[in-house]
Design a protein around this motif. Structure first.
Motif, PDB file in Angstrom:
ATOM      1  N   UNK A 269      48.756  38.870  45.589  1.00 16.39           N
ATOM      2  CA  UNK A 269      49.524  37.969  46.474  1.00 16.39           C
ATOM      3  C   UNK A 269      48.696  36.792  46.980  1.00 16.39           C
ATOM      4  N   UNK A 270      47.428  37.046  47.335  1.00 18.15           N
ATOM      5  CA  UNK A 270      46.599  36.045  48.012  1.00 18.15           C
ATOM      6  C   UNK A 270      47.294  35.570  49.284  1.00 18.15           C
ATOM      7  N   UNK A 271      47.675  36.535  50.120  1.00 21.92           N
ATOM      8  CA  UNK A 271      48.265  36.214  51.407  1.00 21.92           C
ATOM      9  C   UNK A 271      47.225  35.697  52.381  1.00 21.92           C
ATOM     10  N   UNK A 272      47.662  35.257  53.554  1.00 21.27           N
ATOM     11  CA  UNK A 272      46.735  34.671  54.529  1.00 21.27           C
ATOM     12  C   UNK A 272      45.592  35.589  54.933  1.00 21.27           C
ATOM     13  N   UNK A 273      45.815  36.913  54.930  1.00 17.79           N
ATOM     14  CA  UNK A 273      44.785  37.836  55.378  1.00 17.79           C
ATOM     15  C   UNK A 273      43.746  38.148  54.302  1.00 17.79           C
ATOM     16  N   UNK A 274      44.011  37.773  53.048  1.00 18.67           N
ATOM     17  CA  UNK A 274      43.103  38.141  51.962  1.00 18.67           C
ATOM     18  C   UNK A 274      41.706  37.557  52.175  1.00 18.67           C
ATOM     19  N   UNK A 275      41.647  36.301  52.585  1.00 22.48           N
ATOM     20  CA  UNK A 275      40.340  35.668  52.760  1.00 22.48           C
ATOM     21  C   UNK A 275      39.678  36.063  54.079  1.00 22.48           C
ATOM     22  N   UNK A 276      40.472  36.674  54.993  1.00 17.45           N
ATOM     23  CA  UNK A 276      39.926  37.103  56.279  1.00 17.45           C
ATOM     24  C   UNK A 276      39.504  38.572  56.273  1.00 17.45           C
ATOM     25  N   UNK A 277      39.842  39.300  55.198  1.00 13.55           N
ATOM     26  CA  UNK A 277      39.473  40.713  55.108  1.00 13.55           C
ATOM     27  C   UNK A 277      37.956  40.841  55.015  1.00 13.55           C
ATOM     28  N   UNK A 278      37.464  42.060  55.273  1.00 10.13           N
ATOM     29  CA  UNK A 278      36.023  42.302  55.138  1.00 10.13           C
ATOM     30  C   UNK A 278      35.795  43.472  54.197  1.00 10.13           C
ATOM     31  N   UNK A 279      35.146  43.203  53.053  1.00  6.75           N
ATOM     32  CA  UNK A 279      34.774  41.886  52.539  1.00  6.75           C
ATOM     33  C   UNK A 279      36.006  41.105  52.073  1.00  6.75           C
ATOM     34  N   UNK A 280      35.827  39.790  51.912  1.00  8.77           N
ATOM     35  CA  UNK A 280      36.947  38.956  51.480  1.00  8.77           C
ATOM     36  C   UNK A 280      37.522  39.501  50.179  1.00  8.77           C
ATOM     37  N   UNK A 281      38.845  39.501  50.091  1.00  7.01           N
ATOM     38  CA  UNK A 281      39.541  40.232  49.043  1.00  7.01           C
ATOM     39  C   UNK A 281      39.692  39.422  47.756  1.00  7.01           C
ATOM     40  N   UNK A 282      39.203  39.985  46.657  1.00  2.34           N
ATOM     41  CA  UNK A 282      39.532  39.469  45.330  1.00  2.34           C
ATOM     42  C   UNK A 282      40.983  39.836  45.044  1.00  2.34           C
ATOM     43  N   UNK A 283      41.749  38.905  44.530  1.00  2.00           N
ATOM     44  CA  UNK A 283      43.187  39.148  44.400  1.00  2.00           C
ATOM     45  C   UNK A 283      43.773  38.298  43.284  1.00  2.00           C
ATOM     46  N   UNK A 284      45.022  38.566  42.956  1.00  2.00           N
ATOM     47  CA  UNK A 284      45.777  37.766  41.998  1.00  2.00           C
ATOM     48  C   UNK A 284      46.792  36.955  42.788  1.00  2.00           C
ATOM     49  N   UNK A 285      46.599  35.656  42.825  1.00  2.00           N
ATOM     50  CA  UNK A 285      47.525  34.794  43.552  1.00  2.00           C
ATOM     51  C   UNK A 285      48.839  34.648  42.800  1.00  2.00           C
ATOM     52  N   UNK A 286      49.931  34.700  43.541  1.00  2.00           N
ATOM     53  CA  UNK A 286      51.269  34.586  42.961  1.00  2.00           C
ATOM     54  C   UNK A 286      51.846  33.210  43.270  1.00  2.00           C
ATOM     55  N   UNK A 287      52.273  32.502  42.233  1.00  2.00           N
ATOM     56  CA  UNK A 287      52.972  31.233  42.410  1.00  2.00           C
ATOM     57  C   UNK A 287      54.439  31.566  42.658  1.00  2.00           C
ATOM     58  N   UNK A 288      54.780  31.824  43.921  1.00  2.00           N
ATOM     59  CA  UNK A 288      56.119  32.291  44.266  1.00  2.00           C
ATOM     60  C   UNK A 288      57.221  31.314  43.821  1.00  2.00           C
ATOM     61  N   UNK A 289      57.049  29.996  44.004  1.00  2.00           N
ATOM     62  CA  UNK A 289      58.096  29.089  43.521  1.00  2.00           C
ATOM     63  C   UNK A 289      58.336  29.212  42.014  1.00  2.00           C
ATOM     64  N   UNK A 318      43.811  34.382  38.984  1.00  2.00           N
ATOM     65  CA  UNK A 318      42.807  35.271  39.555  1.00  2.00           C
ATOM     66  C   UNK A 318      41.977  34.518  40.592  1.00  2.00           C
ATOM     67  N   UNK A 319      41.802  35.128  41.755  1.00  2.00           N
ATOM     68  CA  UNK A 319      40.992  34.525  42.822  1.00  2.00           C
ATOM     69  C   UNK A 319      39.866  35.501  43.137  1.00  2.00           C
ATOM     70  N   UNK A 320      38.653  35.148  42.736  1.00  2.00           N
ATOM     71  CA  UNK A 320      37.512  36.038  42.882  1.00  2.00           C
ATOM     72  C   UNK A 320      36.822  35.805  44.230  1.00  2.00           C
ATOM     73  N   UNK A 321      36.719  36.881  45.008  1.00  2.00           N
ATOM     74  CA  UNK A 321      35.977  36.821  46.271  1.00  2.00           C
ATOM     75  C   UNK A 321      34.944  37.943  46.269  1.00  2.00           C
ATOM     76  N   UNK A 322      34.769  38.644  47.343  1.00  2.00           N
ATOM     77  CA  UNK A 322      33.641  39.574  47.447  1.00  2.00           C
ATOM     78  C   UNK A 322      33.974  41.035  47.166  1.00  2.00           C
ATOM     79  N   UNK A 323      35.252  41.412  47.140  1.00  2.00           N
ATOM     80  CA  UNK A 323      35.584  42.835  47.077  1.00  2.00           C
ATOM     81  C   UNK A 323      35.552  43.420  45.661  1.00  2.00           C
TER      82      UNK A 323
END
Length: 324
Positions: A269-289, A318-323
């Motif tokens: 999803x790459x929701x607003x909390x993904x980058x604020x999680x600890x550690x920052x969350x690696x996730x798959x961003x969804x182009x909802x439109x 794909x959005x690569x962060x720390x998790x």
């Protein structure tokens, strides 16, 4: 303004104007003529009579969408807005209805009253819901009760495959999959789990071990503990979405596990909390439109007999962060 006014202004027969304004199939109207009619209709502010069209066709130009009974975040809102705009371009109006599974009957009664062109769901309808809608006179139901497969839910993309391929590229050979607790999410969750399993099979790996993970601290801790104590415990876990992934992070943290060294976690999803999680969350961003436009195109394909589209290439990233 009526179609008679449009015909008079355009200098065309009422029959030709009617064919164009009603998008009548089987008519070979030249494209310049069609555009001329539409331009005059816009100029005059012509609006078709919805009751008359419904009486003529046996259905309205409404598409009724059932929104599931879980919190509607920005992803869902953006998808519905895009689907609304795309359907409007095709002369269809999207009407949303929020309903819990236990209170499905009012939606069936609504269908009997408005005769929608189609009924859409974000998740597959159950066999009972499918049957109830058909008794109410609905012919086009999307996705249907048999849509719990990756192929049937292909309009929603393949985030599970993206998750798995990334983790395998990082050297992980044993994956887990964290399912949501909410029962109405099982259709999408099963499809995403199947995508992860398919990616594992492509690399000659064992299928992922799947567990449901409630969004509650002690339950998350218990789930992570169960994973860690099973033979061949996973070194990386694909979560159904960011909420489930963040619960996994909390469970791992409560056990003193380091993420991603002891266990890697990846969400969707790459929701607003993904980058604020600890550690920052690696996730798959969804182009909802993009998914909203794809949903609208699938509906239009069934309603108007158009080709079934694919998923827009930009729908996921794909959005690569720390998790992980």
């Amino acid at each position: 303004m009526t179609s008679v006014d449009v015909a008079r202004e355009a200098g065309l027969s009422r029959a030709t104007v009617s064919y164009v304004l009603n998008d009548t199939p089987g008519q070979s109207i030249p494209e310049p003529t069609r555009q001329r009619v539409l331009a005059v209709a816009r100029k005059l502010g012509y609006t078709p009579s919805a009751p008359a069209r419904a009486l003529r066709s046996g259905r309205s130009d409404l598409v009724l969408m059932l929104l599931p009974d879980w919190p509607q975040g920005s992803t869902m809102i953006d998808m519905v807005e895009a689907a609304t705009d795309a359907l409007a371009d095709l002369g269809l109006t999207l009407l949303t209805h929020h309903s819990a599974t236990s209170h499905f009957a009012p939606m069936a009664r609504m269908c009997a009253a408005i005769s929608p062109a189609a009924v859409a769901g974000v998740v597959p309808f159950t066999e009972e819901e499918d049957a109830e809608l058909r008794r109410a006179g609905v012919e086009i139901i999307f996705p249907g009760a048999d849509a719990g497969t990756p192929e049937a839910l292909s309009w929603m993309g393949s985030p599970g495959r993206i998750q798995a391929h990334y983790l395998i590229e990082q050297g992980h050979t044993r994956l887990g999959y964290a399912l949501p607790e909410h029962p109405r999410l099982y259709g999408i969750a099963r499809a995403r789990l199947a995508q992860v399993a398919a990616a594992c099979a492509e690399h000659g790996l064992q299928p992922p071990t799947a567990r449901r993970l409630p969004l509650e601290p002690s339950a998350a801790t218990a789930t992570v503990t169960a994973w860690r104590t099973e033979p061949g415990s996973p070194t990386a876990i694909c979560a159904y979405n960011d909420d489930v992934a963040i619960a996994l992070l909390a469970g791992a943290r409560s056990l003193g596990l380091a993420v991603p060294d002891d266990v890697a976690v990846i969400g969707v999803d790459d929701g607003p909390m993904a980058k604020l999680a600890y550690p920052a969350l690696t996730t798959v961003g969804i182009d909802a439109p993009a998914h909203g436009r794809t949903l609208a195109a699938h509906l239009a394909a069934q309603i108007k007999g158009l080709p079934v589209p694919g998923v827009e290439e930009t729908a996921e990233r794909l959005i690569v962060r720390e998790s992980a």
